[in-house]
Scaffold this motif. Structure first.
Motif, short mmCIF file in Angstrom:
data_model
loop_
_atom_site.label_atom_id
_atom_site.label_comp_id
_atom_site.label_asym_id
_atom_site.label_seq_id
_atom_site.Cartn_x
_atom_site.Cartn_y
_atom_site.Cartn_z
N ASP A 5 1.20 15.68 -11.47
CA ASP A 5 1.85 15.17 -10.25
C ASP A 5 1.06 15.48 -8.98
O ASP A 5 1.54 15.21 -7.88
CB ASP A 5 3.26 15.75 -10.14
N THR B 211 5.41 25.83 -6.27
CA THR B 211 5.34 24.82 -7.31
C THR B 211 5.83 25.40 -8.64
O THR B 211 6.55 24.73 -9.40
CB THR B 211 3.90 24.28 -7.46
N HIS C 259 9.50 25.26 -8.58
CA HIS C 259 9.97 23.88 -8.66
C HIS C 259 9.84 23.30 -10.07
O HIS C 259 10.66 22.50 -10.50
CB HIS C 259 9.20 23.03 -7.65
N TYR C 260 8.81 23.72 -10.79
CA TYR C 260 8.56 23.17 -12.13
C TYR C 260 9.13 24.05 -13.25
O TYR C 260 8.87 23.80 -14.42
CB TYR C 260 7.07 22.92 -12.33
N LYS D 207 14.78 22.98 -8.42
CA LYS D 207 14.05 22.65 -9.64
C LYS D 207 13.84 21.15 -9.76
O LYS D 207 14.70 20.36 -9.37
CB LYS D 207 14.82 23.15 -10.87
N ASN D 208 12.70 20.79 -10.31
CA ASN D 208 12.40 19.39 -10.60
C ASN D 208 13.18 18.99 -11.86
O ASN D 208 12.89 19.49 -12.95
CB ASN D 208 10.89 19.24 -10.84
#
Length: 199
Positions: A34, A42, A45-46, A142-143
């Motif tokens: 991405d 990150t 988030h992932y 979170k994604n």
């Protein structure tokens, strides 16, 4: 670990790191795909796990605070509670000492994620980055595309421990893993065992 003594303890820690680093590498691969930098924001988030609404409603989710010194203090954790419930404090100490740092290492070892202490031996866990202040991940969330359900995480965990146990101890290691699966079936039922095995 009783059947294998100290080697069993070493194998458990090795398998925990193996499992955790695989998680971190999956997260990094999605982030790189991405075009995201491999920063701690990150990483948060992932992440692949969030507490279920049922856990949150029951007050069983993580409870953490970012401290002024840049550390993350965790005062409630479902993994700590589960190890206590199972009466496996030694396993909990070994697992929690390496899990989060190994996930981060798989994601980006340059972040320098360190677990200084855990709830198993102190009143809180302390997590810290050697590369700068840590965060609890709340700023970005979170994604959803990277989240995996709890069955997936249980299956990945079982598969990782089984793989390492068999690789180190041969048939005796595989037999131990099969006994764990039987214990799981006894405690959680055939339906949940079948769900685990589908992965």
């Amino acid at each position: 670990t009783h059947a294998f003594g100290d080697r069993g303890r070493e194998a458990f820690v090795h398998a925990t790191r193996n499992y955790a680093m695989q998680r971190g590498r999956r997260m990094a691969q999605r982030a790189i795909r991405d075009g995201q930098p491999l920063t701690q924001a990150t990483y948060n988030h992932y992440g692949e796990w969030v507490p279920t609404p049922e856990m949150t409603a029951a007050g069983e989710n993580n409870q953490s605070t970012v401290m002024p010194d840049g550390s993350l203090r965790i005062t409630r954790c479902p993994w700590h509670a589960q190890f206590v419930e199972m009466g496996l404090p030694e396993a909990g100490i070994a697992y929690c000492r390496v899990l989060d740092s190994a996930i981060s290492q798989g994601f980006n070892p340059e972040l320098g994620y360190v677990v200084e202490q855990t709830l198993h031996t102190h009143d809180c866990c302390i997590h810290r980055l050697t590369s700068g202040p840590i965060s609890d991940g709340s700023e970005r969330g979170k994604n959803p595309a990277g989240l995996r359900d709890f069955t997936y995480h249980c299956a990945h965990s079982y598969w990782s421990y089984r793989e390492v146990s068999a690789a180190i101890f041969g048939k005796a290691g595989l037999d131990a893993a099969l006994q764990v699966l039987e214990d799981f079936r006894r405690d959680y039922g055939q339906e949940m065992t079948d769900a685990l095995l589908r992965y």
